[in-house]
Design a protein around this motif. Structure first.
Motif, PDB file in Angstrom:
ATOM      1  N   UNK A   1      16.651  30.499 113.542  1.00 51.20           N
ATOM      2  CA  UNK A   1      15.504  31.361 113.829  1.00 51.20           C
ATOM      3  C   UNK A   1      15.183  32.244 112.625  1.00 51.20           C
ATOM      4  N   UNK A   2      16.215  32.816 112.007  1.00 51.37           N
ATOM      5  CA  UNK A   2      16.003  33.669 110.844  1.00 51.37           C
ATOM      6  C   UNK A   2      15.401  32.885 109.686  1.00 51.37           C
ATOM      7  N   UNK A   3      15.804  31.616 109.562  1.00 49.74           N
ATOM      8  CA  UNK A   3      15.264  30.795 108.471  1.00 49.74           C
ATOM      9  C   UNK A   3      13.777  30.516 108.654  1.00 49.74           C
ATOM     10  N   UNK A   4      13.274  30.707 109.888  1.00 47.98           N
ATOM     11  CA  UNK A   4      11.851  30.542 110.154  1.00 47.98           C
ATOM     12  C   UNK A   4      11.108  31.878 110.093  1.00 47.98           C
ATOM     13  N   UNK A   5      11.811  32.904 109.625  1.00 44.23           N
ATOM     14  CA  UNK A   5      11.169  34.190 109.402  1.00 44.23           C
ATOM     15  C   UNK A   5      11.017  35.055 110.635  1.00 44.23           C
TER      16      UNK A   5
END
Length: 210
Positions: free
Chosen positions: A115-119
């Motif tokens: 999720x974090x990698x998708x901002x």
């Protein structure tokens, strides 16, 4: 070329997939399902949460479409589970819950990190991590016509929420990813195992009838 840490996470992810799939096999066996039913419950338990996560995040094709090894692991686990179901010697009772706790810890971190990698924000990352860990089991229980375990007093989703919070906070404090992962996984695993060993549970809510 994947780093050593990425390779370890990948292998551990496959182990977690197999453990979750095996729990689906056990439920299917208890309900006397046929081989197709066993495969379905094994699959939804193992990859259901991650599939919903990827669809919400727009990470398509979803992870198991891009890497069919997940499906092969599920099929192998289901066949293995059906083959040993009638053996007189069973695993000690604590083996599967402890392995499940490890898988839960890893899935939580993987979901939050994706999720974090998708901002996304830290809050959404915690939700996605929790969903990755528990949604598959919820689907399994619904298909088995049972109240999902995570909606009852079990300390299960709570452990995921704690792990997701620790992971996102650790990254916000500029901690390296490996350290944040270890802290989060240790918290999820430790809380879940403690809940199993000491029979810890959350208070339940009920309406009192007059």
């Amino acid at each position: 070329m994947p780093t050593l840490v990425e390779q370890i996470v990948y292998v551990s992810d496959m182990f977690g997939t197999a453990v979750f799939a095996f729990s689906g096999v056990l439920v299917a066996g208890r309900l006397r399902m046929d081989a197709f039913g066993v495969m379905v419950l094994a699959a939804v338990t193992a990859i259901g949460g991650g599939t919903i996560r990827d669809m919400i995040l727009g990470a398509t094709p979803v992870f198991w479409v891009r890497d069919p090894i997940y499906i092969l692991v599920i099929i192998t686990t289901a066949l293995f589970g059906m083959s040993i179901a009638k053996l007189p010697r069973r695993l000690p009772w604590y083996v599967l819950p402890v392995a499940d706790a490890f898988g839960l810890a890893l899935f939580t971190v993987i979901g939050a990190q994706k999720a974090l990698s998708f901002g996304t924000s830290g809050l959404i990352a915690v939700i996605m991590g929790t969903m990755t860990g528990v949604a598959g089991g919820m689907i399994r229980d619904v298909l088995a016509r049972e109240v999902p375990m995570v909606l009852q007093k079990e300390i299960y989703a709570t452990a995921c929420i704690l792990g997701g919070i620790l992971y996102t906070v650790a990254l916000e404090m500029n901690m390296d990813r490996v350290s944040a992962m270890l802290i989060s996984m240790t918290a999820v695993f430790g809380l879940r195992v403690a809940a199993i060993y000491w029979h810890l549970s959350l208070p339940t809510f009920s309406l009192q009838r007059q």
